[in-house]
Motif scaffolding. Sequence first.
Motif, mmCIF file in Angstrom:
data_model
loop_
_atom_site.group_PDB
_atom_site.id
_atom_site.type_symbol
_atom_site.label_atom_id
_atom_site.label_comp_id
_atom_site.label_asym_id
_atom_site.label_seq_id
_atom_site.Cartn_x
_atom_site.Cartn_y
_atom_site.Cartn_z
ATOM 1 N N ARG A 66 75.870 91.067 59.435
ATOM 2 C CA ARG A 66 75.548 89.991 60.381
ATOM 3 C C ARG A 66 76.569 89.879 61.502
ATOM 4 O O ARG A 66 76.283 89.330 62.562
ATOM 5 C CB ARG A 66 75.485 88.634 59.652
ATOM 6 C CG ARG A 66 74.383 88.500 58.640
ATOM 7 C CD ARG A 66 74.173 87.035 58.234
ATOM 8 N NE ARG A 66 75.379 86.379 57.770
ATOM 9 C CZ ARG A 66 75.787 86.370 56.513
ATOM 10 N NH1 ARG A 66 75.104 87.026 55.585
ATOM 11 N NH2 ARG A 66 76.883 85.715 56.158
ATOM 12 N N SER A 108 77.665 76.268 63.992
ATOM 13 C CA SER A 108 77.401 75.075 63.204
ATOM 14 C C SER A 108 78.531 74.102 63.411
ATOM 15 O O SER A 108 79.617 74.448 63.854
ATOM 16 C CB SER A 108 77.287 75.437 61.710
ATOM 17 O OG SER A 108 78.477 76.003 61.246
ATOM 18 N N GLU A 146 79.509 81.797 54.230
ATOM 19 C CA GLU A 146 78.539 80.989 54.970
ATOM 20 C C GLU A 146 79.223 79.799 55.642
ATOM 21 O O GLU A 146 78.807 79.352 56.713
ATOM 22 C CB GLU A 146 77.429 80.517 54.034
ATOM 23 C CG GLU A 146 76.470 81.647 53.634
ATOM 24 C CD GLU A 146 75.443 81.217 52.603
ATOM 25 O OE1 GLU A 146 75.554 80.068 52.092
ATOM 26 O OE2 GLU A 146 74.537 82.019 52.300
ATOM 27 N N MET A 199 74.751 84.881 63.068
ATOM 28 C CA MET A 199 75.668 83.788 62.747
ATOM 29 C C MET A 199 75.594 82.713 63.827
ATOM 30 O O MET A 199 76.268 82.780 64.839
ATOM 31 C CB MET A 199 77.100 84.314 62.636
ATOM 32 C CG MET A 199 77.335 85.215 61.470
ATOM 33 S SD MET A 199 79.087 85.622 61.348
ATOM 34 C CE MET A 199 79.094 86.459 59.785
ATOM 35 N N GLU A 247 80.399 80.360 59.312
ATOM 36 C CA GLU A 247 79.438 80.559 60.388
ATOM 37 C C GLU A 247 79.898 79.829 61.649
ATOM 38 O O GLU A 247 80.386 78.701 61.588
ATOM 39 C CB GLU A 247 78.060 80.017 59.980
ATOM 40 C CG GLU A 247 77.437 80.699 58.775
ATOM 41 C CD GLU A 247 76.775 82.014 59.128
ATOM 42 O OE1 GLU A 247 76.578 82.281 60.326
ATOM 43 O OE2 GLU A 247 76.455 82.778 58.195
#
Length: 233
Positions: free
Chosen positions: A125, A4, A93, A1, A96
Amino acid sequence: MSRSGSGPQLPLALRYPPDQRFETFVGAPPGASAQLRALAETASAGWLYLSGPAGVGKTHLALAACASAEQAGRRAAYLPLRAAAGRLREALEALEGNDFIALDGLEAIAGDREDEIALFDFHNRARPAAVGVLYAANANPDALPLTLPDLRSRLSQCARIALAALDDEGRKEVLLQRAQRRGLAFDEAAIDWLLKRVDRDLASLTGLLDELDRASLAAQRRVTVPFLRHILG
């Protein structure tokens, strides 16, 4: 991960209401708050599974953990899974880059194979990325109608905290505390009267408290038994 970018962050006080903190939770099992704080505030991976019937405070503790993580300088996210059902991969997602994630209401995606696969992939993850994860559900993994055995196995490996419904004394304490924080003048006899006549789950009671707060303010009156009789018909 990997990390972002993200949009503007809401102030902590707006993102996580002050009513929903560890110190305002009534009836936590021994050691539960410390266990949740450690997961939220420590920069290491871990999983906790919080279970209990509706209205016992799972969402309260999930939001409290997120607030605790952010106060410790970590990036936290809260996701009610009912809102993400049918598109869970996309929703996960979007999370992240967070250090701590609370996923509330696992029962909402149980039985949807694509959502279960997305959650399984997310779980796998999280550990190498050192992400702390809190799951909340109305039942233990063995009792959820999951279709993916591997996901059930992963969830069963989590440390667990089980919440039980409060008795009337516990509900009374919750209502008194919340009334005091609002500055709402609430006679103790009125709370006793209320608990005998309305739905007793905490979500219903605290929602009713909001309604009474507005009515009391508009009428400039204390919340008394006669006032309750008038407002509740």
